[in-house]
Scaffold this active site. Structure first.
Site, short mmCIF file in Angstrom:
data_model
loop_
_atom_site.label_atom_id
_atom_site.label_comp_id
_atom_site.label_asym_id
_atom_site.label_seq_id
_atom_site.Cartn_x
_atom_site.Cartn_y
_atom_site.Cartn_z
N LYS A 1 -17.40 -0.41 5.83
CA LYS A 1 -17.93 -1.37 4.85
C LYS A 1 -19.35 -1.22 4.93
CE LYS A 1 -16.91 -6.15 3.61
NZ LYS A 1 -16.36 -7.48 3.89
N GLU B 1 1.00 -1.16 0.04
CA GLU B 1 -0.07 -0.02 0.10
C GLU B 1 0.93 1.43 -0.02
OE1 GLU B 1 -0.39 -2.56 2.06
OE2 GLU B 1 -2.59 -3.28 2.02
N PHE C 1 -11.60 -7.37 13.79
CA PHE C 1 -10.46 -7.69 13.05
C PHE C 1 -10.28 -6.70 11.83
CE2 PHE C 1 -9.42 -9.62 9.03
CZ PHE C 1 -8.16 -10.45 9.64
N GLN C 2 -8.89 -6.40 11.83
CA GLN C 2 -8.56 -5.29 11.00
C GLN C 2 -8.97 -3.90 11.18
OE1 GLN C 2 -8.59 -6.77 7.03
NE2 GLN C 2 -6.61 -7.71 7.00
N MET D 1 24.49 7.75 2.75
CA MET D 1 24.57 8.98 3.17
C MET D 1 24.86 8.65 4.81
SD MET D 1 24.43 11.92 2.49
CE MET D 1 23.59 12.87 1.22
#
Lengths: 110, 550
Positions: free
Chosen positions: B159, B47, B109-110, B461
């Protein structure tokens, strides 16, 4: 410096968290806070006293960037005249910002 | 129609053609709606890459980029990309699935409080709790993202709201956003200050690109004869080869630029925010200068440096109003003489590949419409120093956040936004591993990106700083066990080759410029090479460490 911020904001989910988060991130220490809904619950009016190294104008402009903030007044509290040190009362009004969405402009008066 | 379909349709109505995302449980209704949509959805493999690609899409097109992820880990994976867009003022709308409203707050969940987590790094965010509000919310989100100083807006989309039945409505226009507008008095003050100055200097930043005011900036510089320095994000806002462009200022800026800043008597900041990488020690930045600051964001004015004149508003309009003639011929000559005196040298110190020379040669031979994306580290600074950008939209780099892993996803977003451009991502062996999985996305859509990886077998760096500021106590910077990058690219089905010797460089650059389809070039460079000059952290810009001082 100590300042009192008078903020009118839209009553949206987590709006106080946005204000407090912005103050925390800029290292402003909150000394007092009082907030309540307006009668129709569309807005929240908050009075927040902060201890800050930032100047009043910078604080105000950072908060004014928040989409839900509609109006801010900033009062400096640490002034030499002791009679004006009462909470929320000051002879030195530092800054006022009002966002006027419909007129599409920002008024800054210092 | 369900809520998800309304959401997708409203995004279409905003003129977006391509979105970037990754499906999952809570966002499934939206993915179902995408089946019937004309939106082109690019499936990334993490993502974070979706957010970076949307960011690059926005930088190239000037439109709002859109990324999409599911709830929980999908949403948290977007955060670095959202923070990147926030730091560089890029308009993106990030849409995250959320568990059903009845489950919010139950540790489902999630479920993650992405609305809360994202607050410090978004311009604004919405959690839609009523399907009737979807259309207006999306419309407002786009308007907020692109207005004024642009930035990311997050829409958290439960949802059950996505599945709810809802009718399409005629919308009111998005609420107008308050924007500052300069007054005639500030323009007059600025004109007087410019006319009275003898050593004026333009300090141009990313705001010029965002305001699409490059032409106005160039005209302003040419009419007034004022030399210009640019920030990392300002590169290309005045062409790299322009006579009056002294180059980038700051930590890895040119000597000519930094000396000009230190000596100027008037600094004209245009779309800049006085970032520490540009200013060095703030108290000694442009110590003798009065400051004019032009920007769209009132909060930037006076934030770090007191200014004598603020011009708040559209840079295009402001720059057009400032055409005056200061008496600065001697100053201009001094600046240009220094530019000549301290010009870069490209004598390769080795038989191997000298990265600055490679970049300079690539710059000289690039097609006109070439977009360079970068990761973060030494290679990023070499690109900033040695690639001469003709156009600010041609340089995509993670400036404010400094996010390694930006380059390849950004190249994907840029190429899809500008299919005719040659898109080259220049990366390092550290950075490329941060989003190496996106080679799969490049292969899947046959995106003709050229990936150039400078490999010094180290986090270069950090290694450089450990060498210079930590008494050569090297800590966790060794990457000598890197994978075989050519084999990695080939495993993803992307043609690849290794470049090790200077005498093969020309051929390799020819391939980069003329290969149709994707290409991966593994460039082996000297692990000891450093980026010069360097202003040590916290020091004023006049204290530049240089290679020969070592």
């Amino acid at each position: 410096m100590r300042f009192t911020l008078e903020i009118t904001m839209k009553n949206t989910e987590g709006v106080l968290e946005r204000i407090l988060g912005r103050l925390r991130q800029r290292s402003l220490n909150i000394q007092a806070i009082n907030a309540s809904c307006t009668r129709d619950c569309s807005n929240i009016e908050a009075k927040i006293t902060v201890e800050s190294k930032m100047n009043a104008e910078s604080i105000m402009k950072q908060l004014a960037k928040l989409y839900d903030v509609q109006r801010i007044n900033v009062f400096a509290l640490d002034v030499k005249d002791e009679s004006s040190q009462a909470y929320g009362v000051s002879s030195t009004i530092e800054t006022v910002i009002t966002k006027l969405g419909e007129q599409n402009e920002v008024c800054l008066s210092i | 129609m369900n809520g998800a379909t309304i959401l997708v349709k409203t995004i279409e109505d905003e003129g977006v053609d391509t979105i970037f995302g990754y499906p999952g449980g809570a966002i499934m209704p939206v993915y179902d709606a995408l089946v019937d949509s004309k939106l082109k959805h690019i499936l990334v493999r993490h993502e974070q890459a979706a957010a970076f690609a949307a960011d690059a899409y926005a930088r190239v097109t000037g439109k709002v980029g859109v990324c999409l992820a599911t709830s929980g880990p999908g949403a948290t994976n977007l955060i670095t990309g959202i923070a990147n867009a926030y730091a560089d003022s890029i308009p993106i709308v990030a849409i995250t699935g959320q568990v059903a409203t009845a489950l919010i707050g139950t540790d489902a969940f999630q479920e993650v409080d992405i609305y809360g987590i994202s607050m410090p790094v978004v311009k604004h965010s919405f959690l839609i709790r009523d399907a009737e509000e979807i259309q207006q919310t999306v419309k407002d989100a786009f308007e907020i993202a692109r207005s004024g100083r642009p930035g990311p807006v997050l829409i958290d989309f439960p949802k059950d709201i996505a599945n709810a039945k809802v009718k399409e409505k005629n919308l009111r226009p998005a609420k107008p956003i308050s924007l500052p507008c300069f007054d005639a008095a500030s323009i007059e003050t600025a004109k007087e200050m410019i006319e009275q100055s003898h050593k004026p200097l333009i300090y141009a930043g990313g705001g010029v690109r965002i305001a699409q005011a490059s032409a106005e900036l160039q005209a302003f510089a040419e009419t007034t004869g004022i030399p210009a320095v640019t920030t990392l994000q300002g590169l290309g806002s005045i062409p790299g080869q322009h006579n009056l462009n002294l180059g980038m200022l700051g930590m890895h800026g040119t000597k000519a630029a930094n000396l000009a800043v230190q000596e100027c008597d008037l600094l004209i900041g245009i779309g800049v925010r006085f970032d520490d990488r540009a200013t060095g020690m703030l108290a000694k930045f442009a110590p003798d200068a009065k400051v004019i600051h032009m920007d769209i964001d009132p909060a930037e004015v006076g934030k770090l440096r007191a200014v004598q004149c603020a011009i708040l508003g559209d840079l295009k309009l402001a720059l057009r109003s400032l055409h005056v003639k200061p008496d600065c011929k001697d100053w201009q000559e001094l600046c240009l003489a220094r530019k000549e005196e301290f010009a870069w040298h490209y004598d390769a110190p080795t038989q191997g590949i000298y990265a600055p020379k490679f970049i300079k040669t690539l710059s000289n031979q690039a097609h006109k419409n070439t977009i360079i994306t970068c990761d973060v580290g030494q290679h990023q600074m070499w690109v900033a120093q040695h690639y001469q950008f003709k156009n600010a939209q041609h340089h995509l780099t993670s400036g404010g956040l400094g996010a390694m892993g930006y380059g390849m996803p950004a190249a994907i977003g840029a190429q899809l936004a500008s299919p005719d451009a040659t898109v080259i991502t220049i990366s390092g062996d550290g950075s490329i591993m941060m989003n190496i999985q996106e080679l799969a996305t490049i292969k899947r859509y046959n995106i003709p990106i050229k990936v150039v990886v400078f490999d010094n077998q180290a986090l270069g760096m950090v290694r450089q700083w450990q060498e210079l500021f930590f008494q050569e106590r090297y800590s966790e910077v060794d990457l000598s066990d890197n994978p075989d990058f050519v084999k990695v690219a080939q495993a993803f089905g992307i043609p690849a080759f290794r470049l090790e010797h200077d005498n093969n460089m020309q051929e390799a650059i020819g391939k980069i410029n003329n290969t149709h389809g994707p290409l991966f070039v593994h460039v082996v460079i000297d692990p000891r090479e450093n980026v010069w000059p360097l202003v040590p952290p916290g020091k004023p810009n006049c204290q530049m460490m240089e290679a020969n001082a070592q």
